[in-house]
Design a protein around this motif. Structure first.
Motif, short mmCIF file in Angstrom:
data_model
loop_
_atom_site.label_atom_id
_atom_site.label_comp_id
_atom_site.label_asym_id
_atom_site.label_seq_id
_atom_site.Cartn_x
_atom_site.Cartn_y
_atom_site.Cartn_z
N GLN A 89 0.82 -1.21 0.00
CA GLN A 89 0.00 0.00 0.00
C GLN A 89 0.85 1.26 0.00
OE1 GLN A 89 -3.20 0.16 -0.52
NE2 GLN A 89 -3.39 -2.06 -0.58
N ASP A 90 2.04 1.20 0.63
CA ASP A 90 2.93 2.38 0.68
C ASP A 90 3.38 2.81 -0.71
OD1 ASP A 90 2.75 2.62 3.39
OD2 ASP A 90 4.64 1.61 3.82
N TYR A 91 3.56 1.83 -1.63
CA TYR A 91 4.17 2.14 -2.92
C TYR A 91 3.28 1.82 -4.12
CZ TYR A 91 8.32 2.32 0.02
OH TYR A 91 9.22 2.62 0.99
N ALA A 92 2.09 1.29 -3.89
CA ALA A 92 1.25 0.85 -5.01
C ALA A 92 0.83 2.00 -5.91
CB ALA A 92 0.02 0.13 -4.48
N TYR A 93 0.81 3.21 -5.40
CA TYR A 93 0.34 4.37 -6.17
C TYR A 93 1.42 5.42 -6.35
CZ TYR A 93 -3.99 2.00 -5.07
OH TYR A 93 -4.96 1.05 -4.94
N GLY A 94 2.67 4.96 -6.45
CA GLY A 94 3.79 5.86 -6.69
C GLY A 94 4.36 6.44 -5.41
N ILE A 95 5.35 7.28 -5.57
CA ILE A 95 6.03 7.92 -4.45
C ILE A 95 5.78 9.41 -4.54
CG2 ILE A 95 8.26 8.36 -3.35
CD1 ILE A 95 9.26 5.73 -4.53
N ASP A 96 5.23 9.98 -3.49
CA ASP A 96 4.90 11.41 -3.47
C ASP A 96 6.13 12.27 -3.77
OD1 ASP A 96 2.29 10.87 -2.90
OD2 ASP A 96 2.49 11.16 -0.73
N GLY A 97 5.92 13.30 -4.58
CA GLY A 97 6.99 14.25 -4.86
C GLY A 97 7.92 13.84 -5.97
N TYR A 164 3.83 6.64 -13.19
CA TYR A 164 4.86 6.19 -12.25
C TYR A 164 5.08 4.70 -12.44
CZ TYR A 164 0.57 5.00 -9.74
OH TYR A 164 -0.67 4.51 -9.41
N PRO A 165 6.29 4.20 -12.17
CA PRO A 165 6.57 2.77 -12.31
C PRO A 165 6.24 2.01 -11.03
CG PRO A 165 8.59 3.92 -11.79
CD PRO A 165 7.51 4.98 -11.85
N ARG A 166 6.37 0.72 -11.08
CA ARG A 166 6.23 -0.13 -9.90
C ARG A 166 7.56 -0.23 -9.17
NH1 ARG A 166 3.03 -2.72 -13.92
NH2 ARG A 166 0.96 -3.43 -13.21
N THR A 167 7.52 -0.25 -7.86
CA THR A 167 8.71 -0.55 -7.08
C THR A 167 8.94 -2.06 -7.13
OG1 THR A 167 7.49 -0.87 -5.03
CG2 THR A 167 8.22 1.38 -5.52
#
Length: 470
Positions: A89-97, A164-167
């Motif tokens: 959930q922390d990274y499923a929708y990209g990284i802020d900024g 944005y890509p996937r982590t």
């Protein structure tokens, strides 16, 4: 009165029994489902993906344990991966900024992911030790084979955002990703194994208004061996250090209609990870080191569409494949001349018109009356002995001068001038152009030489509409 009390008492006893049953059932379900994750296990639109060279078990939900099985070197390999729900959930929708692709290296996450990448890299390292892999080709090959076993799907195909890509944790959980997602995962794993990594980003390119080379991403490793792939220079922030990086494809872009050679004529953006300046270079065998300066000049000359001459006697396969790919976008117009003389000026009137075709836009294709680029190709030939008793000399000369004719006034304006002199490399094809449609006058001056001249037009057939990054 006593009867009323008994009824009330009976009612409370029934309620207590029901509550006890509910609590007991919840406890049993909690124990055997790993918490209350079952509440989120309904139909959420997730697909069940199967790796091309193996399979993924326990993939009904995107979270939790998965077993990846794939084949490398005729042997079956297997590792277990666990992606906690909070990490996903922390990274499923990209990284802020972050801005894509400028901040793409921030997605190479191997800390703060609850050990997902480090544990995966640890299992791969254990396989490397158990199989006694010592050559870097095997070490990196194992990682590439694992990453490549994860299904390759573009954002258009999977429904993932292209913003944005996937982590690494997200692609391991989703079980699919595009070239950028796979490259990021490979970068994270190889960084854990000590390699210096970067991301090689090829922006979308349209070179003839109809053919589109879509955006794609490759892994970058430290290398100056140009036998298998190109090399690119990367400097640190203050410009005091330059490292050479080569692209390594973690997916087969041919599946999406574009071979890797299609990208090698595009100038990429190189995004270095901090590990690039202190990590291990890719040097299989540890014996070959190319002349970087010479190789870059060589590549630059051969990949420039304006000055491609011909096939040199020998050069790496990737350069030949790139040359061949871009040659296929030009077609003979049927207009050609074979000229041969001691001293003569030929003039040819040309009327190149546009034609209806599909015009590329970032949102797809649209019908339009587009300009059809055209170009001149010519090759020097020997003198015809029936027309001249002289041999070619260092003073043999062919000059092509192209004038554009104003349709209203008839005024001629110099558009281009090119040619060849001396007898060296005389059998190479030469290219002038491309030029836009219009009325032209082509002057061809031939001195003590022969020349074959032909006109070609651009228009590679596109079988698939542009659907974004691959």
């Amino acid at each position: 009165m006593a009867l009323e009390i008994d009824q009330n008492l009976f009612k409370w006893v029934v309620i207590a029994i029901i509550l006890m049953c509910l609590v007991s059932g919840a406890g049993i379900m909690y124990k055997f489902t790993g918490g209350f994750a079952f509440l989120n296990s309904g139909d959420n639109g997730e697909k069940e993906y199967y790796a091309s060279s193996g399979y993924i078990e326990n993939n009904d939900a995107p979270l939790g344990y998965k077993q990846y099985t794939w084949t490398y070197g005729d042997e079956e390999m297997s590792i277990d991966v666990n992606v906690p729900g909070d990490v996903y959930q922390d990274y499923a929708y990209g990284i802020d900024g972050t801005i894509y692709p400028d901040n793409i290296t921030e997605y190479i996450i191997s800390s703060g992911d609850d050990g997902v990448v480090s544990d995966t890299a640890g299992q791969l390292s254990a396989i490397i030790k158990s199989k006694d892999y010592s050559d870097e080709e095997d070490v990196t090959g194992l990682v590439f084979s694992f990453v490549g076993s994860i299904p390759y799907e573009t954002d258009y195909e999977s429904g993932h955002s292209s913003e944005y890509p996937r982590t690494p944790a997200v692609i391991l959980s989703d079980g699919a990703g595009d070239s950028g997602d796979h490259s990021i995962l490979a970068a994270a794993l190889l960084r854990e194994l000590g390699y210096g990594v970067a991301i090689v980003y090829y922006p979308p390119e349209s070179f003839d208004e109809q053919t589109v080379i879509p955006e794609a991403v490759a892994l970058g490793l430290i290398s100056n061996d140009s036998r298998q792939r190109p090399v690119y220079p990367v400097s640190n922030e203050d410009g005091t250090e330059i490292i050479t990086v080569s692209p390594f494809w973690t997916v087969d872009t041919t599946e999406k209609g574009y071979p890797s050679s299609a990208f090698y004529s595009i100038s990429p953006e190189i995004y270095p990870d901090d590990s690039l300046w202190c990590g291990i270079p890719y040097n299989p065998g540890g014996k070959f080191r190319a002349d970087f300066g010479k190789d870059l000049d060589y590549q630059s000359e051969l990949l420039s569409s304006d000055i491609i001459r011909s096939h040199p006697l020998t050069y790496p396969d990737w350069l030949e494949q790139t040359y061949d790919y871009y040659q296929t976008v030009w077609y003979p117009s049927g207009v050609s001349w074979e000229l041969d003389d001691k001293w003569r000026l030929y003039d040819k009137l040309l009327d190149i018109t546009g034609q209806p075709r599909l015009l590329y836009t970032p949102w797809g294709f649209a019908e339009a009356n587009t300009s059809t680029p055209w170009r001149i190709t010519f090759r020097i030939t020997d003198m015809d002995p029936l027309r001249s008793d002289k041999e070619m000399t260092p003073y043999s000369d062919v000059l092509l001068v192209l004038y554009e004719k104003d349709q209203d006034t008839g005024k001629l304006t110099l558009a281009d001038k090119t040619g060849w002199q001396t007898l060296y490399d005389s059998d190479f094809y030469r290219i002038a152009g491309p030029y836009p449609p219009g009325k032209y006058v082509l002057g061809i001056f031939v001195k003590n030489a022969g020349v074959d001249v032909s006109l070609e037009y651009s228009g590679k057939v596109t079988t698939t509409n542009y659907q974004g990054p691959i």
